[in-house]
Scaffold this active site. Structure first.
Site, PDB file in Angstrom:
ATOM      1  N   SER A 150      16.233 -66.998  13.763  1.00  0.00           N
ATOM      2  CA  SER A 150      16.741 -66.171  14.866  1.00  0.00           C
ATOM      3  C   SER A 150      17.875 -66.755  15.691  1.00  0.00           C
ATOM      4  CB  SER A 150      15.600 -65.793  15.806  1.00  0.00           C
ATOM      5  OG  SER A 150      14.895 -64.728  15.242  1.00  0.00           O
TER       6      SER A 150
ATOM      7  N   SER B  95      16.523 -62.591  15.760  1.00  0.00           N
ATOM      8  CA  SER B  95      16.152 -61.857  16.956  1.00  0.00           C
ATOM      9  C   SER B  95      17.028 -62.185  18.170  1.00  0.00           C
ATOM     10  CB  SER B  95      14.684 -62.143  17.311  1.00  0.00           C
ATOM     11  OG  SER B  95      14.525 -63.498  17.698  1.00  0.00           O
TER      12      SER B  95
ATOM     13  N   LYS C  81      18.239 -66.003  26.636  1.00  0.00           N
ATOM     14  CA  LYS C  81      17.478 -65.041  25.838  1.00  0.00           C
ATOM     15  C   LYS C  81      16.277 -64.592  26.667  1.00  0.00           C
ATOM     16  CE  LYS C  81      15.282 -64.495  21.274  1.00  0.00           C
ATOM     17  NZ  LYS C  81      14.987 -65.134  19.965  1.00  0.00           N
TER      18      LYS C  81
HETATM   19  N1  GLN Z   1      13.621 -62.498  11.098  1.00  0.00           N
HETATM   20  C1  GLN Z   1      12.491 -63.366  11.176  1.00  0.00           C
HETATM   21  C2  GLN Z   1      11.288 -62.585  11.661  1.00  0.00           C
HETATM   22  O1  GLN Z   1      11.401 -61.427  11.817  1.00  0.00           O
HETATM   23  C3  GLN Z   1      12.748 -64.535  12.078  1.00  0.00           C
HETATM   24  C4  GLN Z   1      12.706 -64.189  13.513  1.00  0.00           C
HETATM   25  C5  GLN Z   1      12.813 -65.387  14.417  1.00  0.00           C
HETATM   26  O2  GLN Z   1      13.302 -66.447  14.021  1.00  0.00           O
HETATM   27  N2  GLN Z   1      12.305 -65.223  15.629  1.00  0.00           N
HETATM   28  O3  GLN Z   1      10.245 -63.101  11.881  1.00  0.00           O
END
Ligand code: GLN
Length: 492
Positions: free
Chosen positions: A178, A154, A79
């Site tokens: 995410s 994400s 990532k």
């Molecule tokens: N969708 C959640 C957010 O927007 C979690 C994102 C994540 O786990 N990095 O914060």
């Protein structure tokens, strides 16, 4: 050999050990697939063919010399939130478009030490803020199961790359879902470890008390191999715990589903917005686990309604603090011709950050400001503790807790949900991060549009082995995790 991308991590490890193929052949195979197929999926921000082939050759040389480990020569995608020395690390942001880290994240360094071959860096929502990967400065990534849909976020690039067979496994990070939600949207297995299990050193910070790295792969077994690399104490991360690390691969058969008590939170299955198909598939998977000998126990998680508001105060508050370092002075994007220092700060940040990141910086700064700190931030911290207690109480009577990973399957690209609609989609994943618990997503079938559905199992602290083992047993008895998206069937 045209089907190397069909092999599991164990099969890759064995094939390399038995000299059925070399790491160079395997790496070239993946690079060819990326060159042919990734124009449609757009999972990679940066592909690193030269580095990959050099690492592959080094792995082959090491193997000939008798020094190979179990994963020596196996490719991986990281990532783009993990710092990689000499390769761009963008975190999906324009503000880091020119950033080349002077050091490797601990997770990346451990991967190198284990002999993994870096194929490249994969796409993500900017600074890991989002649930679709559309918040990336580098454009949307497609879901391999249906290219008009998002892969989730994400860690959407990680999920899409693995689901399209453009990497055998990938690293991800999970601050509020995410790893689990994109794994769910792309039909993969993804593990969010206990907070402190995996080093955050060199993992670009979003919300430091919630962020945790973990593996994304096709199966629990594949995830276990990557967990063996990622997990462990790191003196460079003060929140990393000095806790015994299991051999996750060796433990895969240690937990029997027979006699396992699975908690079913009654609040979770009445959430408005839980799609019929998702509910049905998750219930079928629970029935299957019951047939395998588990006992389903109804439990109460009374704080369910507080998850979204609590997370969406604490995460932006921490983000507003963490993202102060991107000021146009030290590194990253700098605006053209600033008239003075204030103009440089303002324009570098306004031009460098995307809309969602700016929204969260504003919300977080507001929540932390002197007049509102007690009313918002401190209150959210108190509610966070109550959420944790809710789980600890539940774990007195059950071994694991089951939930959907997301209320729906993958959204259409460009669905243009409002921020609140998008945040509500995180209902099933956020509490795990607020409490610091481990949780895993496993694919359990498809909706009527042939998009994957995921089951989430939440464990008590440090129970990663148990979660991987339970999913492994389930995957021995089912074949959802072996199904491939049509695009993954294409040969390069
Ligand atoms: N969708 C959640 C957010 O927007 C979690 C994102 C994540 O786990 N990095 O914060």
């Amino acid at each position: 050999m045209t089907d190397l991308h069909r092999l599991s991590i164990r099969e890759l490890s064995e094939g390399l050990a038995n000299a059925q193929f070399s790491s160079r052949e395997l790496t070239e195979h993946y690079l060819k697939r990326i060159a042919k197929i990734d124009a449609q999926v757009k999972s990679y921000v940066t592909v690193t063919p030269e580095l990959a082939l050099a690492e592959a050759d080094a792995a082959d040389t090491l193997r000939k010399a008798g020094g190979a480990n179990v994963l020596t020569g196996v490719p991986i995608a990281h990532k783009d939130i993990f710092c990689t020395q000499g390769i761009k690390t963008t975190a999906g942001s324009k503000i880091l478009d020119n950033f080349i880290s002077p050091y490797d994240a601990t997770v990346v360094a451990k991967g190198k030490a284990a002999g993994l071959v870096t194929l490249g860096k994969v796409n993500m929502d900017e600074f890991a803020m989002g649930s679709t990967s559309e918040n990336s400065y580098y454009g949307a990534t497609a879901n391999p199961w249906n290219l008009n849909h998002v892969p989730g976020g994400s860690s959407g690039g990680s999920a899409a790359a693995v689901a399209a067979d453009l990497a055998p496994f990938a690293t991800g990070t999970d601050t509020g879902g995410s790893i689990r939600q994109p794994a769910s949207f792309c039909g993969l297995t993804g593990l969010k470890p206990t907070y402190g299990r995996v080093s955050r050193f060199g993992m670009i910070a979003y919300a430091s008390s919630l962020d945790q790295g973990g593996p994304m792969a096709r199966s629990a077994e594949d995830c276990a191999y990557l967990m063996n690399v990622m997990a462990g104490h790191d003196a460079k991360d003060s929140t990393s715990m000095n806790q015994t690390v299991d051999n996750y691969v060796a433990n895969l058969n240690d937990t029997s589903v027979k006699g396992l008590r699975i908690g079913i939170p009654k609040q979770y299955f009445n959430v408005a917005g839980l799609a019929e198909d998702v509910k049905a598939r998750v219930e079928e998977s629970l029935k299957k686990l019951e047939d395998m000998g588990a006992t389903l126990v109804e439990i109460d998680l009374n704080m369910t309604e507080s998850y979204v508001p609590t997370y969406y105060l604490i995460a932006p508050a921490e983000a507003s603090s963490n993202l102060q370092r991107f000021d146009g002075v030290r590194y990253g994007y700098r605006c053209e011709n600033p008239v003075d220092l204030m103009d440089l700060y303002k324009r570098s940040r306004s031009e460098g950050f995307g809309a969602e990141v700016q929204r969260r910086i504003l919300i977080g700064t507001y929540a932390l400001s002197a007049g509102y700190y007690d009313a918002y931030y401190v209150k959210a911290q108190k509610v966070r503790r109550l959420i944790q207690q809710d789980f600890l109480k539940a774990f007195e009577s059950v071994d694991v807790i089951a939930a959907p990973s997301a209320p729906t399957t993958a959204y259409k690209i460009g669905a243009d949900l409002t921020p609140v609609e998008m945040y509500l989609g995180d209902i099933y994943t956020l509490a795990v991060n607020l409490a610091g618990l481990p949780a895993i997503n496993a694919p359990v079938g498809f909706d009527q549009n042939n998009l994957p559905v995921g089951l989430q199992l939440i464990g008590n602290y440090w129970s990663e082995s148990q979660l991987l083992s339970v999913v492994h047993q389930y995957q021995q008895a089912t074949d959802w995790h072996t199904q491939r998206a049509a695009i993954a069937e294409e040969n390069a």
